[in-house]
Write an enzyme that holds these catalytic residues in place. Structure first.
Site, PDB file in Angstrom:
ATOM      1  N   GLU A 182      68.077  69.464  55.342  1.00 31.28           N
ATOM      2  CA  GLU A 182      69.775  69.015  55.241  1.00 31.28           C
ATOM      3  C   GLU A 182      69.887  68.344  53.970  1.00 31.28           C
ATOM      4  OE1 GLU A 182      70.277  69.056  59.867  1.00 31.28           O
ATOM      5  OE2 GLU A 182      70.972  67.457  58.101  1.00 31.28           O
ATOM      6  N   TYR A 217      64.567  71.703  45.828  1.00 36.85           N
ATOM      7  CA  TYR A 217      64.289  72.868  46.955  1.00 36.85           C
ATOM      8  C   TYR A 217      63.926  74.372  46.334  1.00 36.85           C
ATOM      9  CZ  TYR A 217      64.863  68.651  49.342  1.00 36.85           C
ATOM     10  OH  TYR A 217      64.804  67.390  49.864  1.00 36.85           O
TER      11      TYR A 217
END
Ligand SMILES: CC(C)(COP(=O)(O)OP(=O)(O)OC[C@H]1O[C@@H](n2cnc3c(N)ncnc32)[C@H](O)[C@@H]1OP(=O)(O)O)[C@@H](O)C(=O)NCCC(=O)NCCS
Length: 147
Positions: free
Chosen positions: A102, A114
């Site tokens: 998250e 990411y």
């Protein structure tokens, strides 16, 4: 290439210091100490004797979650975050097929890192993170499929 090795209790002072300069609501020492229990993989990234970053991962059956991850301010944008994240992904047990995380919606640097290593955004959690202005910010949920 920086050295990436398992975190030890002796690393905690440096890890907590990096955490405090990296997060709006930093983890305390106790949360990092919990990471020395089974089912956690904790890594530090070293520049000679200096700890430059860390990653905390929890593993449960075929899933792993990147719980915490940061690079010290002085070492950012030198490729260490990407190197450490790739190391995390390469060293998970074979049984792990999915890696979850998250991230704050406003954290563009982490989101683009990411994305670059192959995570995909799959959901949003509305108003999940507290902000300094008293408001709340969305969490973006990302996953990585290991083949
Ligand atoms: C997110 C973080 C770990 C990135 O670490 P880093 O070592 O600086 O990242 P890298 O140098 O490996 O960057 C790799 C790629 O990620 C992206 N990226 C990293 N920082 C970026 C920034 N400030 N702005 C835009 N893109 C960025 C870029 O695509 C970059 O590649 P490039 O430098 O060739 O353009 C670091 O900024 C950090 O510790 N932030 C605070 C803590 C945090 O947000 N942790 C994640 C919580 S979910």
């Amino acid at each position: 290439m920086a050295l990436i090795r398992p975190m030890t209790p002796e690393d905690l002072d440096a890890v907590v210091q990096i955490e405090q300069q990296s997060q709006y609501a930093p983890w305390g020492r106790g949360l990092f100490a919990d990471g020395f229990k089974p089912r956690y993989f904790n890594w530090v990234c070293c520049d000679n004797e200096h700890i430059a970053g860390f990653a905390v991962v929890q593993h449960l059956f075929d899933e792993a979650t990147l719980l915490n991850f940061a690079v010290a301010v002085a070492y950012r944008r030198k490729g260490l975050g990407q190197q450490m994240l790739q190391h995390v992904l390469d060293h998970l047990p074979e049984a792990v097929h999915t890696v979850l995380l998250e991230v704050r919606a406003s954290n563009q640097s982490a989101r683009s890192l990411y994305d670059r290593v192959g995570f995909n955004e799959y959901a949003t959690r509305k108003g999940y993170y507290p902000c300094s202005d008293g408001l709340w910010e969305d969490a973006v949920l990302m996953q990585y499929a290991r083949i």
